[in-house]
Design an enzyme around this catalytic site. Structure first.
Site, PDB file in Angstrom:
ATOM      1  CD  GLU A 275      -1.931   2.136   2.354  1.00 40.95           C
ATOM      2  OE1 GLU A 275      -1.424   3.094   1.942  1.00 40.95           O
ATOM      3  OE2 GLU A 275      -2.177   1.965   3.360  1.00 40.95           O
ATOM      4  CB  CYS A 312      -2.610   5.851   3.463  1.00 40.53           C
ATOM      5  SG  CYS A 312      -3.478   4.595   4.549  1.00 40.53           S
ATOM      6  CD  GLU A 406       0.667  10.240  -0.209  1.00 40.81           C
ATOM      7  OE1 GLU A 406      -0.161   9.866   0.756  1.00 40.81           O
ATOM      8  OE2 GLU A 406       1.203   9.326  -0.706  1.00 40.81           O
TER       9      GLU A 406
END
Length: 537
Positions: A275, A312, A406
């Site tokens: 992930e 996240c 991100e």
């Protein structure tokens, strides 16, 4: 609890005083803390992986899986529950060390401990119920023409020893005794843990609690091991070890790709369930903006700043239409974020990366920064992150990849679109995401069915009229999406479905009854739910 800085090959403490050492860092001050932790050597990694291989054989032999054996459902469930109990027993001391190493406050630590122990107990219940093995039986038909039909019985078994990598942002729920470890152990897979160097003390404390649980419940030596280290070579050596059969990882795209490439380059490649991050776009439709723009700004502020923006699932992009109250929405969000207190970030390096990334966006053409830079003004320590808002246009977002990267920390980018077509274009250029959200008024979402279709292809979880930072741990949760959000969008790292990552199917054809697993025997002695001749029983 005493910390020695050692590595653990099963219950054996090794490596102290040998080779390279490092120390945990106080997240608030950047100062090194005692004790020193010793980086695992190649021989220690090899010994841990070999021991795990032996433990897997014990757990998954017919004797091991039989009633009372260490691999039996009742024993595995007991082990998972014992870990939860041991963690609760040291919760206070562990919270103090977590705050030092990560800056996370006591209230957050208590909540995360509850999530960690809760998922351990949830997997224990799953193991006892047994339906996760997905038993399927097709009885023989010897009279079938032109060829007789054989008896076939299929179910899932643990895949083998698993390497689990601790995450920086969840020192409990996604680390040593976190979801990856819980799901692997539930599947019957021993675990070799690579502790995260951002919280080595917490990792050792957690692992000692796991060892105590293993001893209490009679688990085989090597059911869990743990290695420390700051050099990437430790991680790569663990992933490349021939005894390791799968990998669980939560972290950056760069580190995740390195593990994926290492696993793929092995003579026998193995799956890596990584992930690796997401910008989690939220689309606010015009009706929702006009109806409750002020309330949405408040909810977004909370979601963006929760955990100093280091989740996240933080919404890093918000897409709205020009007009319909969007100007007032941006103004209120700007004020809310500007007034939000700065917070200590997980590590000085993460704080530095956040400051650099925020400065990069500030200097990007077509992007307006709406909140002051408290760090640049000297009002906030370098180890802290202050909430920041950026605004840009849909055209700019579509054309500039920097805006789609991100930024780990308390920031978000509002993207203003001219119409529904531009909203869909924004969605279309997105890479794979963990989540995507839509805020709509009444049945407004039906008018944007095309947008929802695009988001369904882009994200693992599509949510409506909510914010993505709340992740339920249950049977239905999906925490994983198309690459690069995760390495394999068919899997989840949260919820009971996570167990499937560390299992593989085996079919038995015309097997003698006495050699079949309990779950596949004719009388169904365990009483598990099975698919028999096309019907669930």
């Amino acid at each position: 609890m005493t910390m020695t800085g050692c590595n653990f090959v099963g219950s054996k403490e090794v490596g102290v005083g040998v080779g390279k050492s490092f120390k945990g860092v106080n997240a608030a001050t950047g100062e090194a803390m005692e004790p020193a932790f010793w980086q695992a050597s190649e021989s220690e990694i090899d010994a841990a992986a070999r021991l795990a291989e032996g433990a897997f054989g014990v757990m998954n032999s017919q004797a091991g899986r039989a009633a009372g054996g260490p691999g039996s459902p009742e024993k595995k469930a007991g082990f998972l529950r014992a870990i939860a109990e041991e963690l609760e027993a040291i919760g206070g001391a562990m919270s103090e060390r977590i705050t030092l190493e990560t800056g996370l406050p006591a209230a957050r630590n208590a909540g995360e401990l509850g999530r960690t122990t809760g998922q351990l107990r949830q997997f224990a219940k799953l193991v006892e119920e047994g339906w996760w093995v997905d038993g399927r039986i097709e009885h023989a038909d010897l009279e079938r023409k032109p060829a007789a039909k054989p008896d076939l019985r299929r179910m899932l078994f643990g895949i083998g020893p698993v390497a689990v990598f601790g995450a920086s942002n969840f020192p409990q729920a996604f680390s040593v005794a976190g979801g990856d470890t819980a799901s692997a152990l539930a599947a019957g897979c021993p675990v070799v843990i690579k502790a995260h160097p951002a919280h080595p003390g917490v990792s050792e404390m957690t692992f000692r609690a796991m060892l105590a649980a293993a001893k209490k419940t009679g688990m085989p030596e090597g059911i869990v091991s743990m290695v420390q280290g700051v050099d990437p070579s430790v991680s790569i050596s663990l992933v490349k070890h021939p005894a390791i059969c799968a990998v669980g990882f939560t972290g950056s795209l760069r580190a995740g790709r390195a593990l994926m490439d290492a696993a793929a380059s092995r003579p026998v490649p193995i799956p890596v369930y990584a992930e690796m991050g997401s910008i989690n776009p939220l689309f606010i439709l015009p009706g929702a903006m006009a109806e409750r723009g002020a309330k949405l700004a408040e909810g977004l502020k909370t979601s963006v700043t929760m955990g100093v923006g280091q989740f996240c699932t933080k919404p890093g992009v918000v897409v709205a239409m020009e007009g319909a109250g969007s100007e007032a929405f941006v103004g209120q969000l700007e004020k809310l974020l500007a007034d939000a207190p700065a917070g200590v970030m997980l590590t000085p390096n993460i704080a530095r990366a956040f400051h650099e990334g925020r400065q990069r966006l500030t200097q990007t053409a077509g992007v307006k920064r709406c909140t002051p830079n408290k760090q640049d003004g000297g009002g906030t320590a370098a180890t802290q992150g202050a909430a920041t808002l950026f605004v840009t246009t849909a055209e700019r977002f579509v054309s500039d990849h920097v805006l789609r990267e991100e930024l780990f920390g308390p920031s978000t980018v509002v993207v203003l679109a001219k119409d529904a077509g531009q909203m869909e274009k924004v969605a279309g250029v997105l890479e794979g995401q963990l989540t995507a959200g839509v805020h709509a008024a009444g049945d407004e979402a039906k008018q944007f069915a095309g947008l929802v279709d695009v988001l369904t292809r882009k994200a693992g979880r599509v949510l409506f009229n909510g914010f993505p930072t709340g992740v339920e741990v249950n049977h239905a949760m999906q925490h994983g999406g198309p690459y690069p959000a995760t390495s394999d969008g068919r899997s989840t790292s949260v919820g009971t479905a996570a167990i499937a990552r560390f299992a593989r199917p085996v079919a038995f054809q015309d097997c003698p009854e006495e050699l079949l697993p309990e779950e596949l025997k004719e009388g169904n002695p365990r009483g598990v739910r099975r698919l028999v001749d096309g019907k669930w029983e």
